[in-house]
Design a protein around this motif. Structure first.
Motif, PDB file in Angstrom:
ATOM      1  N   LYS A   1      -9.225  -7.966  53.331  1.00  9.59           N
ATOM      2  CA  LYS A   1      -9.845  -9.030  54.100  1.00  9.59           C
ATOM      3  C   LYS A   1     -11.215  -8.550  54.556  1.00  9.59           C
ATOM      4  O   LYS A   1     -11.339  -7.609  55.339  1.00  9.59           O
ATOM      5  CB  LYS A   1      -8.972  -9.355  55.324  1.00  9.59           C
ATOM      6  CG  LYS A   1      -9.322 -10.665  55.961  1.00  9.59           C
ATOM      7  CD  LYS A   1      -8.224 -11.071  56.939  1.00  9.59           C
ATOM      8  CE  LYS A   1      -8.615 -12.260  57.766  1.00  9.59           C
ATOM      9  NZ  LYS A   1      -9.059 -13.414  57.017  1.00  9.59           N
ATOM     10  N   GLY A   2     -12.244  -9.203  54.034  1.00 11.91           N
ATOM     11  CA  GLY A   2     -13.608  -8.778  54.326  1.00 11.91           C
ATOM     12  C   GLY A   2     -14.385  -8.659  53.027  1.00 11.91           C
ATOM     13  O   GLY A   2     -13.874  -8.959  51.953  1.00 11.91           O
ATOM     14  N   SER A   3     -15.623  -8.204  53.151  1.00  8.47           N
ATOM     15  CA  SER A   3     -16.452  -8.141  51.948  1.00  8.47           C
ATOM     16  C   SER A   3     -16.015  -6.975  51.078  1.00  8.47           C
ATOM     17  O   SER A   3     -16.052  -5.823  51.495  1.00  8.47           O
ATOM     18  CB  SER A   3     -17.918  -7.961  52.358  1.00  8.47           C
ATOM     19  OG  SER A   3     -18.071  -6.764  53.089  1.00  8.47           O
ATOM     20  N   GLY A   4     -15.583  -7.281  49.875  1.00 13.42           N
ATOM     21  CA  GLY A   4     -15.117  -6.233  48.977  1.00 13.42           C
ATOM     22  C   GLY A   4     -15.860  -6.272  47.665  1.00 13.42           C
ATOM     23  O   GLY A   4     -16.217  -7.341  47.162  1.00 13.42           O
ATOM     24  N   ILE A   5     -16.134  -5.078  47.137  1.00 18.39           N
ATOM     25  CA  ILE A   5     -16.808  -5.006  45.850  1.00 18.39           C
ATOM     26  C   ILE A   5     -16.034  -4.088  44.923  1.00 18.39           C
ATOM     27  O   ILE A   5     -15.693  -2.971  45.305  1.00 18.39           O
ATOM     28  CB  ILE A   5     -18.279  -4.543  46.017  1.00 18.39           C
ATOM     29  CG1 ILE A   5     -18.806  -3.735  44.820  1.00 18.39           C
ATOM     30  CG2 ILE A   5     -18.489  -3.672  47.233  1.00 18.39           C
ATOM     31  CD1 ILE A   5     -19.418  -4.538  43.766  1.00 18.39           C
ATOM     32  N   LEU A   6     -15.740  -4.593  43.758  1.00 18.39           N
ATOM     33  CA  LEU A   6     -15.093  -3.787  42.723  1.00 18.39           C
ATOM     34  C   LEU A   6     -16.054  -3.695  41.547  1.00 18.39           C
ATOM     35  O   LEU A   6     -16.371  -4.699  40.907  1.00 18.39           O
ATOM     36  CB  LEU A   6     -13.772  -4.441  42.276  1.00 18.39           C
ATOM     37  CG  LEU A   6     -13.041  -3.740  41.134  1.00 18.39           C
ATOM     38  CD1 LEU A   6     -12.578  -2.342  41.551  1.00 18.39           C
ATOM     39  CD2 LEU A   6     -11.843  -4.578  40.661  1.00 18.39           C
ATOM     40  N   GLU A   7     -16.523  -2.473  41.302  1.00 18.77           N
ATOM     41  CA  GLU A   7     -17.375  -2.267  40.125  1.00 18.77           C
ATOM     42  C   GLU A   7     -16.476  -2.007  38.940  1.00 18.77           C
ATOM     43  O   GLU A   7     -15.555  -1.184  39.021  1.00 18.77           O
ATOM     44  CB  GLU A   7     -18.305  -1.056  40.354  1.00 18.77           C
ATOM     45  CG  GLU A   7     -19.187  -0.775  39.148  1.00 18.77           C
ATOM     46  CD  GLU A   7     -19.971   0.542  39.259  1.00 18.77           C
ATOM     47  OE1 GLU A   7     -19.536   1.435  40.016  1.00 18.77           O
ATOM     48  OE2 GLU A   7     -20.998   0.661  38.577  1.00 18.77           O
ATOM     49  N   VAL A   8     -16.698  -2.727  37.852  1.00 13.90           N
ATOM     50  CA  VAL A   8     -15.891  -2.508  36.647  1.00 13.90           C
ATOM     51  C   VAL A   8     -16.820  -2.074  35.524  1.00 13.90           C
ATOM     52  O   VAL A   8     -17.735  -2.806  35.143  1.00 13.90           O
ATOM     53  CB  VAL A   8     -15.133  -3.793  36.241  1.00 13.90           C
ATOM     54  CG1 VAL A   8     -14.247  -3.511  35.024  1.00 13.90           C
ATOM     55  CG2 VAL A   8     -14.290  -4.327  37.394  1.00 13.90           C
ATOM     56  N   TYR A   9     -16.598  -0.857  35.047  1.00 15.09           N
ATOM     57  CA  TYR A   9     -17.352  -0.410  33.865  1.00 15.09           C
ATOM     58  C   TYR A   9     -16.876  -1.235  32.685  1.00 15.09           C
ATOM     59  O   TYR A   9     -15.687  -1.222  32.336  1.00 15.09           O
ATOM     60  CB  TYR A   9     -17.099   1.082  33.605  1.00 15.09           C
ATOM     61  CG  TYR A   9     -17.799   2.019  34.570  1.00 15.09           C
ATOM     62  CD1 TYR A   9     -18.984   1.650  35.207  1.00 15.09           C
ATOM     63  CD2 TYR A   9     -17.280   3.286  34.818  1.00 15.09           C
ATOM     64  CE1 TYR A   9     -19.626   2.522  36.070  1.00 15.09           C
ATOM     65  CE2 TYR A   9     -17.918   4.174  35.684  1.00 15.09           C
ATOM     66  CZ  TYR A   9     -19.093   3.776  36.308  1.00 15.09           C
ATOM     67  OH  TYR A   9     -19.724   4.652  37.169  1.00 15.09           O
ATOM     68  N   GLN A  10     -17.818  -1.934  32.079  1.00 13.26           N
ATOM     69  CA  GLN A  10     -17.438  -2.893  31.050  1.00 13.26           C
ATOM     70  C   GLN A  10     -18.306  -2.668  29.827  1.00 13.26           C
ATOM     71  O   GLN A  10     -19.529  -2.612  29.920  1.00 13.26           O
ATOM     72  CB  GLN A  10     -17.608  -4.313  31.612  1.00 13.26           C
ATOM     73  CG  GLN A  10     -17.458  -5.419  30.617  1.00 13.26           C
ATOM     74  CD  GLN A  10     -18.781  -6.126  30.375  1.00 13.26           C
ATOM     75  OE1 GLN A  10     -19.580  -6.302  31.289  1.00 13.26           O
ATOM     76  NE2 GLN A  10     -19.032  -6.506  29.130  1.00 13.26           N
TER      77      GLN A  10
END
Lengths: 618, 343
Positions: free
Chosen positions: B198-207
């Motif tokens: 809950k809150g600002s979340g960032i998931l970086e995905v190496y693509q």
């Protein structure tokens, strides 16, 4: 100034009756001239004058004290008759220092009253204002009735023994000037005394000082016989009703709150601070108990982006800015056009291009609102004509945006934003019925299915079961809203979006004409030039000329009868605070040989300028 | 919020989240894997489809909403976090996802990315990082490594790249994670963690972009080298890697170093223990900057903390304004200030 002399029994001075007076208060930007003018305005309105105001302040918050760029002014016209402008030339100038005198004296009418604060006419201040000799002594002001008052020292004297620090004592001097003017124009002090009490309720010593100084100024004028005459401006014949004084920005803010209430949905205001629109953000942020959500964004683009998002989610999406901000929002406006979401873009226009004249007025964003985006990107455009009318046109902007599921521009300007007038408070019953309904029926739902009459697509908001769909900036397939690149579909959709905006014309009032229904000259205007144009045309009509005026509140689409109205006059003149933008649209759409009268000086038209121009065609 | 899978409602499946639109990414694109994992995780969240919104900007990844049978909004380049902020603020009951790419989030949309994180708007941001501009056919992106030869830098890129996670920490993101397209299991776990935050979340995905930047990550994420060149973060566990977990990361001052357990007297107790809930993000920041070949590349949750969200605080202000002044009364508002009667 035509005047009837009356004997005032209470003093040895004369009391003269005047119809109208235009006063300008001018001083350093830290001198409180806006407060002084605002108080004189409120009091005049309360005692029944008609009023119109023109605040004029620099972009710099505090330019060096005593310098020419730091001069701040507030002009108001108060009258016992119906007035629509803040007056061309002031008849009275209150100059709090040499710089204020230098900047404003050229506008004072010959023989006008000049009140100066002699304490500030020091060698140093004269030098800062660029005076080689003291104008109070070199005879250069002989064409005016000059009243020299040591306002600063009299203020300090009135506060002798007060506990307030010297700096704060000195800052009360604007109330001394106000007291002088209250006596000179026979105004009661009570409304301002009450205002002081409310305003400084947390600082009783400041309240007390301002009260003392206001009264001291008033009594000084009353007892010293410095003025041999004082004046009375009687009540105007104003339409019965309940009134308040209102600026354009206040009327805009509460107009949008009212509009949202009428739709039954919360208002979302995304904005980034910018002059002269910021006051709308300040005002709206005070009214959270109406469910108003204000979002001070990181930039102009985020401000409109969030408003579009809020609109997608079922709020009344509004973004507010001035011209440079509109430039930044252009791409996002296109997104709202493509996704056919209701959105209102408030543009409080100011002088440009680029940073231009942030605190001065101009009407040069009309074509930006109309065309300032990539490709064919039509939007609705409305424009209020007076500060009070900002209320009603805010409601209109929301009504059209929600009914037609389209972005609508609201073109205010710096003059409307900060100018004020007595505003008849409307009855709630008189406001339009405009409750919005969201699509909930899943049967037959298509995101781009259209209402037959308005061509609006359904507003189906996230959270509604069974209506999950995707929208976006890529061209839509008719009805399904799916991504589509086919040539015929694109051609069809471009035309359809244009047609939808044009259909708003079925929902806007016809254009009314002021004056003869046909004749020699029609003066066509839009936005804040209403007061000057109408006053000029009225004067010419009284002189027996065949001239009428009409004022557009709806600029895209135009009222249905506009073409027909234009044809009834031999000549159409279009005064605008730009170089002919409405004129260009009118000529292109109606093939009439309309003449542009454009002026961009950061100020409203003077009535005399318009009269002179119109006369060339009579 | 209505949910599914409870109260006898029908449980949704991955298929329920697929749309009738043909997926138009290039065959072999890493985006397919991310789409599949998101569609797989969705039914597990217990939300109804109508309460989920996917919002994207511009770029290959930003086509994502068209393939999710939820509400969706394919917006304009870089602006998705701003539009998502409006959606979430207007209706906090919605679960709002932002799908973006390295160009979209870090170049043209850098400002919105920073400020959405800073405000702690409850947005689930999935950043597809392929270190290239794909949709415009192969120009360098803000995450492209210096020296990369590409369409717009035939002599090699001279820009220094930005590290998305460094930026996220600086912007005070309350959830920061990293995963990759080629590890579907880990990716699904990370998507699920992000969804529950809950809150600002960032998931970086190496693509991987197999057309314009093929093999961008294979130096460390191919099967035969990944054990030695990647490090899976686990909360409360020492940072160990290598096939037999014999290597670890030790902090020497603020600098990480690789140590081997059992060599030079190093024991597992010397190895840095990961705390994703640490109030200060400084140590996670150090981990986020570890790069191959100097270090193993960390994957997993770097940071997960809670603080009040923007939309909660705004709703709180509205509630307290109503409590204090009463619900908005239009007549009262119109008649406020000094009024007078003309008869």
């Amino acid at each position: 100034m035509s005047a009837t002399t009356l004997e005032d029994l209470s003093t040895s001075t004369q009391l003269e009756e005047l119809e109208s007076v235009t006063i300008r208060f001018a001083g350093d930007s830290g001198d409180g001239m806006q407060v002084t003018g605002g108080q004189f305005t409120s009091t005049s309105a309360i005692i029944g004058n008609d009023i119109s105001t023109l605040p004029d302040f620099p972009a710099e918050i505090r330019a060096p004290a005593g310098s020419l760029p730091g001069v701040s002014g507030y002009q108001l016209n108060f009258s016992s008759r119906d007035i629509r402008t803040p007056g061309d030339e002031p008849q009275v100038l209150v100059a709090m220092n040499p710089a204020a005198l230098k900047v404003n004296i050229k506008d004072l009418e010959p023989g006008g009253i000049l009140v100066v604060n002699t304490d500030e006419f020091t060698d140093n201040n004269l030098k800062k204002a660029g005076y080689a000799a003291n104008p109070l002594e070199d005879g250069s002001l002989s064409g005016f009735r000059v009243f020299k008052v040591a306002i600063t020292s009299l203020t300090l004297k009135a506060l002798e023994g007060a506990s307030l620090p010297f700096k704060l004592q000195e800052r009360c001097k604007n109330f001394y000037a106000l007291g002088l003017m209250y006596w000179l124009y026979d105004r009661p002090m009570e409304p301002t005394l009450k205002w002081i009490e409310d305003k400084f309720s947390n600082k009783p010593e400041v309240a007390e000082a301002n009260r003392l100084v206001l009264k001291a100024g008033f009594n000084y004028a009353d007892t010293t016989e410095i003025f041999t005459t004082h004046y009375r401006v009687g009540k105007a014949k104003i339409k019965p009703g309940k009134y308040r004084n209102i600026t354009g920005n206040e009327a805009t803010a509460i107009g949008f709150i009212a509009a949202a209430q009428l739709t039954g949905r919360p208002l979302f205001y995304g904005s980034y601070p910018i002059t002269p629109a910021s006051d709308v953000l300040h005002e709206l942020s005070k009214h959270k108990n109406f469910g108003v959500k204000t979002f001070q964004a990181e930039d102009e683009i985020a401000a409109i982006g969030a408003a579009i998002g809020a609109s997608f989610a079922g709020h009344i999406g509004l973004t507010g800015t001035s011209g440079p901000g509109v430039a930044l929002k252009s791409e996002a406006i296109g997104l709202a056009v493509m996704t056919e979401l209701p959105l209102v873009i408030l543009d409080v226009q100011r002088g440009g291009p680029s940073t231009g004249l942030p605190t001065k007025t101009e009407q040069a964003d009309l074509l930006q609102a109309m065309f300032g985006r990539n490709s064919e990107c039509p939007v609705g455009i409305v424009a209020p004509a007076t500060p009070g009318e900002c209320f009603q046109m805010a409601i209109e902007a929301v009504r059209l945006a929600t009914k037609y599921m389209a972005p609508v521009f609201f073109l205010s300007d710096g003059y409307l934003a900060n100018g004020s007038e007595p505003w008849e408070i409307p009855a709630l019953e008189s406001l339009p019925e405009m409750k919005v309904t969201f699509r909930t029926e899943t049967e037959g739902f298509l995101p781009y299915l259209r209402d037959e009459k308005t061509l609006a697509r359904p507003w189906a908001i996230p959270g509604t079961p069974g209506l999950e769909h995707r929208i976006g900036g890529i061209e839509k397939q008719h009805l399904t809203g799916n991504v589509n690149y086919e040539p015929e579909n694109h051609h069809f959709m471009v035309k359809l979006r244009a047609e939808k905006i044009q259909r708003m014309a079925q929902d806007i009032p016809e254009l009314e004409v002021f004056g003869p229904a046909e004749g020699k000259v029609l003066v066509l205007g839009w936005g804040s030039t209403y007061g000057s144009i109408t006053t000029a045309v009225e004067q010419l009509q009284e002189q027996g000329h065949s001239v009428a005026s009409a004022h557009l509140r709806y600029l895209n689409p135009f009222p249905k009868n506009l073409g027909e109205v234009l044809k009834r006059y031999e000549k159409v003149i279009i005064p605008e605070l730009n170089l002919g933008q409405l004129c260009m649209l009118i000529r292109a759409q109606f093939l009439v040989d309309a003449v542009s009268f454009g002026q961009v000086k950061g100020k409203p038209f003077k009535v005399s300028e318009l009269v002179k121009k119109i006369k060339e065609y009579l | 919020m209505s949910t599914n899978g409870t109260n006898g409602a029908v449980k949704l499946t991955r298929k329920d989240f697929q749309t009738d639109q043909e997926v138009r990414w290039c065959p072999g694109c890493g985006d397919y894997s991310i789409l599949a994992q998101v569609q797989k995780v969705m039914p597990e969240l217990g939300l109804s489809k109508e309460n989920i919104v996917f919002i994207s900007g511009i770029g290959c990844s930003s086509r994502f909403p068209y393939y999710m049978n939820t509400y969706g909004f394919h917006t304009i380049h870089g602006r998705a976090p701003a539009i998502a902020t409006g959606v979430k603020t207007a209706n906090p009951d919605l679960q709002v996802w932002v799908v973006t790419g390295d160009g979209d989030a870090l170049s043209i949309g850098g400002n919105h990315f920073i400020h959405a994180l800073r405000r702690n708007v409850d947005l689930k941001i999935v950043l597809f990082n392929n270190r290239i501009y794909g949709l415009t056919k192969g120009q360098y992106s803000p995450t492209s490594e210096q020296g990369k030869i590409n369409k717009s830098a035939p002599m090699g890129t001279i820009d220094y790249p930005i590290n998305p996670l460094s930026l996220a920490f600086a912007a005070e993101a309350t959830f920061v994670g990293r995963s990759m397209d080629v590890d579907p299991k880990h990716l699904a776990t990370m998507v699920e963690r992000l969804a529950h935050h809950k809150g600002s979340g960032i998931l970086e995905v190496y693509q991987n972009c197999n057309i314009f930047n093929d093999g961008a990550f294979k130096g460390f994420n191919e099967r035969d080298v990944k054990d030695d060149r990647m490090l899976y973060l686990e909360h409360g566990k020492p940072l160990l890697f290598g096939k037999n977990k014999t290597q670890g990361i030790r902090l020497r001052g603020a600098s990480p170093e690789i140590v081997t357990i059992g060599e030079n007297g190093v024991t597992v107790d010397d190895v840095f223990v990961h705390d994703e809930n640490a109030a200060e993000p400084s140590l996670s920041y150090i981990l986020g900057r570890m790069q191959y070949p100097e270090f193993p590349v960390p994957m997993g949750v770097f940071r997960s903390v809670t603080r009040p969200t923007y939309e909660e605080m705004l709703a709180g202000q509205i509630a307290s304004a109503v409590a204090k002044k009463g619900p908005g009364d239009l007549a009262k508002l119109l008649h406020s200030g000094e009024t007078w009667e003309i008869s």
